[in-house]
Motif scaffolding. Sequence first.
Motif, PDB file in Angstrom:
ATOM      1  N   GLN A  12       1.158  -0.797  -0.344  1.00 35.29           N
ATOM      2  CA  GLN A  12      -0.232   0.005  -0.622  1.00 35.29           C
ATOM      3  C   GLN A  12       0.970   1.461   0.248  1.00 35.29           C
ATOM      4  O   GLN A  12       0.444   2.379  -0.484  1.00 35.29           O
ATOM      5  N   ARG A  13       1.949   1.449   0.820  1.00 35.82           N
ATOM      6  CA  ARG A  13       3.079   2.263   0.347  1.00 35.82           C
ATOM      7  C   ARG A  13       3.570   2.600  -0.920  1.00 35.82           C
ATOM      8  O   ARG A  13       3.659   3.422  -0.951  1.00 35.82           O
ATOM      9  N   GLN A  14       3.640   1.712  -1.274  1.00 34.87           N
ATOM     10  CA  GLN A  14       4.330   1.402  -2.334  1.00 34.87           C
ATOM     11  C   GLN A  14       3.359   2.113  -3.832  1.00 34.87           C
ATOM     12  O   GLN A  14       3.551   2.681  -4.581  1.00 34.87           O
ATOM     13  N   ALA A  15       2.321   1.578  -3.109  1.00 37.14           N
ATOM     14  CA  ALA A  15       1.062   2.375  -4.364  1.00 37.14           C
ATOM     15  C   ALA A  15       1.291   3.746  -3.872  1.00 37.14           C
ATOM     16  O   ALA A  15       0.774   4.445  -4.897  1.00 37.14           O
ATOM     17  N   ARG A  16       1.613   3.970  -2.536  1.00 38.30           N
ATOM     18  CA  ARG A  16       0.621   5.118  -2.680  1.00 38.30           C
ATOM     19  C   ARG A  16       1.827   6.098  -2.424  1.00 38.30           C
ATOM     20  O   ARG A  16       1.812   7.428  -3.243  1.00 38.30           O
ATOM     21  N   ASP A  17       3.190   5.466  -3.056  1.00 36.52           N
ATOM     22  CA  ASP A  17       4.539   6.485  -3.531  1.00 36.52           C
ATOM     23  C   ASP A  17       4.218   7.027  -5.087  1.00 36.52           C
ATOM     24  O   ASP A  17       4.098   7.956  -5.738  1.00 36.52           O
ATOM     25  N   ALA A  18       3.740   6.047  -5.496  1.00 30.94           N
ATOM     26  CA  ALA A  18       3.474   6.424  -7.116  1.00 30.94           C
ATOM     27  C   ALA A  18       2.254   7.094  -7.901  1.00 30.94           C
ATOM     28  O   ALA A  18       2.192   7.523  -8.336  1.00 30.94           O
ATOM     29  N   TYR A  19       1.453   7.159  -6.343  1.00 31.50           N
ATOM     30  CA  TYR A  19      -0.096   7.908  -6.675  1.00 31.50           C
ATOM     31  C   TYR A  19       0.377   9.279  -6.136  1.00 31.50           C
ATOM     32  O   TYR A  19       0.337  10.504  -7.175  1.00 31.50           O
ATOM     33  N   ASN A  20       1.107   9.404  -5.348  1.00 29.15           N
ATOM     34  CA  ASN A  20       1.794  10.700  -5.353  1.00 29.15           C
ATOM     35  C   ASN A  20       2.401  11.220  -6.311  1.00 29.15           C
ATOM     36  O   ASN A  20       2.641  12.698  -6.312  1.00 29.15           O
ATOM     37  N   ASP A  34      -3.692  11.610 -27.134  1.00 23.35           N
ATOM     38  CA  ASP A  34      -4.234  10.313 -27.225  1.00 23.35           C
ATOM     39  C   ASP A  34      -3.744  10.069 -25.615  1.00 23.35           C
ATOM     40  O   ASP A  34      -3.398   8.323 -25.718  1.00 23.35           O
ATOM     41  N   GLY A  35      -3.410  10.860 -25.256  1.00 25.44           N
ATOM     42  CA  GLY A  35      -3.010  10.270 -23.049  1.00 25.44           C
ATOM     43  C   GLY A  35      -4.593  10.080 -22.727  1.00 25.44           C
ATOM     44  O   GLY A  35      -5.733   9.880 -23.335  1.00 25.44           O
ATOM     45  N   ALA A  36      -4.059   8.752 -21.814  1.00 24.81           N
ATOM     46  CA  ALA A  36      -5.165   8.613 -20.847  1.00 24.81           C
ATOM     47  C   ALA A  36      -6.222   9.848 -20.531  1.00 24.81           C
ATOM     48  O   ALA A  36      -5.399  10.589 -19.405  1.00 24.81           O
ATOM     49  N   ARG A  37      -7.066   9.678 -20.157  1.00 24.45           N
ATOM     50  CA  ARG A  37      -7.864  10.386 -19.371  1.00 24.45           C
ATOM     51  C   ARG A  37      -7.518  10.264 -17.775  1.00 24.45           C
ATOM     52  O   ARG A  37      -6.996   8.961 -17.197  1.00 24.45           O
ATOM     53  N   SER A  38      -8.588  11.216 -16.939  1.00 26.35           N
ATOM     54  CA  SER A  38      -9.111  11.084 -15.453  1.00 26.35           C
ATOM     55  C   SER A  38     -10.066  10.669 -15.335  1.00 26.35           C
ATOM     56  O   SER A  38     -11.597  10.624 -15.878  1.00 26.35           O
ATOM     57  N   ARG A  39     -10.921   9.742 -13.836  1.00 23.66           N
ATOM     58  CA  ARG A  39     -11.797  10.141 -13.977  1.00 23.66           C
ATOM     59  C   ARG A  39     -11.524  10.383 -12.856  1.00 23.66           C
ATOM     60  O   ARG A  39     -11.712  10.294 -11.464  1.00 23.66           O
ATOM     61  N   GLY A 280     -12.260   0.909 -13.908  1.00 21.97           N
ATOM     62  CA  GLY A 280     -10.910   0.695 -12.511  1.00 21.97           C
ATOM     63  C   GLY A 280     -11.339  -0.742 -12.164  1.00 21.97           C
ATOM     64  O   GLY A 280     -10.613  -1.210 -12.655  1.00 21.97           O
ATOM     65  N   GLY A 281     -12.134  -0.793 -11.243  1.00 24.38           N
ATOM     66  CA  GLY A 281     -12.231  -1.971 -10.347  1.00 24.38           C
ATOM     67  C   GLY A 281     -12.647  -3.692 -11.134  1.00 24.38           C
ATOM     68  O   GLY A 281     -12.388  -4.214 -10.755  1.00 24.38           O
ATOM     69  N   GLY A 282     -13.558  -2.980 -12.082  1.00 23.38           N
ATOM     70  CA  GLY A 282     -13.935  -3.293 -13.164  1.00 23.38           C
ATOM     71  C   GLY A 282     -15.245  -4.730 -12.548  1.00 23.38           C
ATOM     72  O   GLY A 282     -15.620  -5.718 -13.170  1.00 23.38           O
ATOM     73  N   CYS A 283     -15.381  -4.342 -11.661  1.00 24.26           N
ATOM     74  CA  CYS A 283     -16.490  -5.698 -10.969  1.00 24.26           C
ATOM     75  C   CYS A 283     -17.934  -5.485 -11.596  1.00 24.26           C
ATOM     76  O   CYS A 283     -18.063  -4.995 -11.777  1.00 24.26           O
ATOM     77  N   VAL A 284     -18.722  -6.526 -10.876  1.00 22.06           N
ATOM     78  CA  VAL A 284     -20.185  -6.675 -11.332  1.00 22.06           C
ATOM     79  C   VAL A 284     -20.677  -6.363 -10.158  1.00 22.06           C
ATOM     80  O   VAL A 284     -20.192  -7.014  -9.147  1.00 22.06           O
ATOM     81  N   LYS A 325      -6.218   9.297 -11.819  1.00 21.31           N
ATOM     82  CA  LYS A 325      -5.624   8.970 -13.148  1.00 21.31           C
ATOM     83  C   LYS A 325      -5.475   7.545 -13.835  1.00 21.31           C
ATOM     84  O   LYS A 325      -5.203   6.741 -13.017  1.00 21.31           O
ATOM     85  N   LEU A 326      -6.063   7.374 -14.876  1.00 23.33           N
ATOM     86  CA  LEU A 326      -6.572   6.005 -15.587  1.00 23.33           C
ATOM     87  C   LEU A 326      -4.956   5.785 -16.359  1.00 23.33           C
ATOM     88  O   LEU A 326      -4.884   4.418 -17.126  1.00 23.33           O
ATOM     89  N   ASP A 327      -3.883   5.934 -16.011  1.00 25.23           N
ATOM     90  CA  ASP A 327      -2.629   5.428 -16.818  1.00 25.23           C
ATOM     91  C   ASP A 327      -1.851   4.346 -16.124  1.00 25.23           C
ATOM     92  O   ASP A 327      -1.097   3.971 -16.257  1.00 25.23           O
ATOM     93  N   ALA A 328      -2.761   4.505 -14.802  1.00 24.39           N
ATOM     94  CA  ALA A 328      -2.369   3.469 -13.875  1.00 24.39           C
ATOM     95  C   ALA A 328      -2.858   2.249 -12.913  1.00 24.39           C
ATOM     96  O   ALA A 328      -4.452   2.164 -13.654  1.00 24.39           O
ATOM     97  N   PRO A 329      -2.610   1.385 -13.461  1.00 25.85           N
ATOM     98  CA  PRO A 329      -3.106  -0.052 -13.139  1.00 25.85           C
ATOM     99  C   PRO A 329      -4.239   0.495 -11.850  1.00 25.85           C
ATOM    100  O   PRO A 329      -3.612   0.711 -11.139  1.00 25.85           O
TER     101      PRO A 329
END
Length: 597
Positions: A12-20, A34-39, A280-284, A325-329
């Motif tokens: 979670q900390r690593q993911a937060r660093d990438a988010y920051n 052609d860049g990724a959009r945001s939600r 995003g999560g892609g759940c049903v 941002k939708l350019d990250a997993p």
Amino acid sequence: AYSANQKQRRMQRQARDAYNAGLQDRLNMVSSPDGARSRVYGEVRNVDGVIFKAAHGANSEFYTLVVAIAGHECQSIEKVYFNDQELTLGSDGAGGFWVQTEPYQLSSIVSAQEQMAMAGTAASVTLDHTPIAGSVTCVQTSNDDTGTYSFTPTVDGTSVTGTVPIPTGQPVICSYQYTLAQPKARVWKYLGTAGQDIGSDLLASRFPALINTGTNDDRFAGICCLVVELEYDQDAFPLGVPNVTALVRGAKCYDPRTATTVWTKNPAIIARDWSLYAYGGGCVSAELHEAAFTAAANACDVSTDFVTPDGTETRPLYQCDIVCKLDAPPDQGWLSEIVESMAGKWGWAGGQLTLVAGVYHAPVATITEDWISNHGDIGLVKDSPLSDTVNVYRPSIANADAPVSGDGTGTTAAYAMAPMPEVRSAAYITADGLELPREIALGGVTHNVHAQHICGVLMRDARYSMMLSLPCKMHAWQLELFDVVYVTLPIFGLAAQQFEVLGWQFDAEKGMTLTLKKIDASIFDPAANFDLPNAELNTSLVLPWVVPEVEGLTVTSGTAPLEDGTPQARVLVSWDQSTNASVLQSGKIEVQYGEVT
């Protein structure tokens, strides 16, 4: 179980660093057709990038840009910023807005004259422009043109009235000055509806060779964006094209409590939308624990008084304003950031995604020795390692309350990531022997009172660090992830201690294995102080370093002869029998003696 929990926290900390790292680019406008959009959720400032730009005009003096704000339909575009300066916008009468903020609107003083209408001694006129105060003068020429007569009129807005010196004389001329505004920028707002067609509305008339009308190519449908048109002027744009951003109210989310799709700041409803979002999560729906999402949403909406140094601030207990941002997993930070904005937790259990808000939940069951199976070992970890201990949090948020700068430019750092006041515990620092600070970026938080409360919850929760791993019989089948239970296990000195279910596993042969963490209602109190949670012992077990005192000690001296008849001094030491279980079962009484000199 404890190791798995620590691994999850590291991830979670690593993911937060990438988010920051992504936060730093959120307010920088770049060309990205052609860049990724945001939600976007809640209310937050953002720009995705320029997705179209071209010049037009006889001398290519007009520069038109289509600036993407979000990759979906939004509720509204609240404010527009050029270079961090909030713009004042005035309608152009045709669906767009003129920028009325300096230096993007230039001003000049213009002189004008208009003839007044006369009726007897009264003269009046409605000016075409609002005059500069004190600039209006009225002059009448005599019938024989031999002289002029002036008088001071009454001015109310654009209405000018006065008394004519010569009722039968020449017409009265009203002279005045007014400020002529010359906007050098114009903005159009598009919310990203499925039917929007920017190509046909604006671009085709300016770039007929570039824009394809009647097709889906150049409509920019489904993208919330601004169209910005700049007229070349070195005084208006001394630094070139300004950085364009917008404060936007983002995506509308379905709220199962009301069966409506509305704009919201509720973190649980936003987490639900992100989990179901295709990118995003892609759940049903069947994969969501709907009751848990509803309970968390209700908890977040509770009106709460947060006490601050400046007084009491009343807000919902938790809110979320975030740009995903939708350019990250999607599994790298976004759901965790949303849930963190309500000081909560999320996880999978029984094939369903569930979560809980940062509020206290009453225990639903009591685990006793009858629950424990003999198909595994009981694991207990009392304290977390020093590397996970924090007594000073230094939060950063996209501060919605940032003031306008005092340098006269009108710029603001609103909704830009900025550090907030420290959250520290003097009691924890004393207990730990040193400051253990940690910086934390709360990407879904925009108000300091929420940041302070969340950091307080995280700090207090970490202090209740006892972890249990219990092999259980099928009694445990009734429990769900994040349920709170009482644990009564005398062998560990646990009597009705509260624990939260952080994980469970099922094995057909070994049954259920629960992972539990100590919890307390005081963790979630917005007004709670940072009192040490271990002021009371975690268990009733005797501390190994506490030695029971020997009671009833008596020493009696005497003599006894040796085999050869020589008298020998002796001492009889006696004491009351100890009642301490650790002494009776595996301990001993040690007698020390020495010669008195």
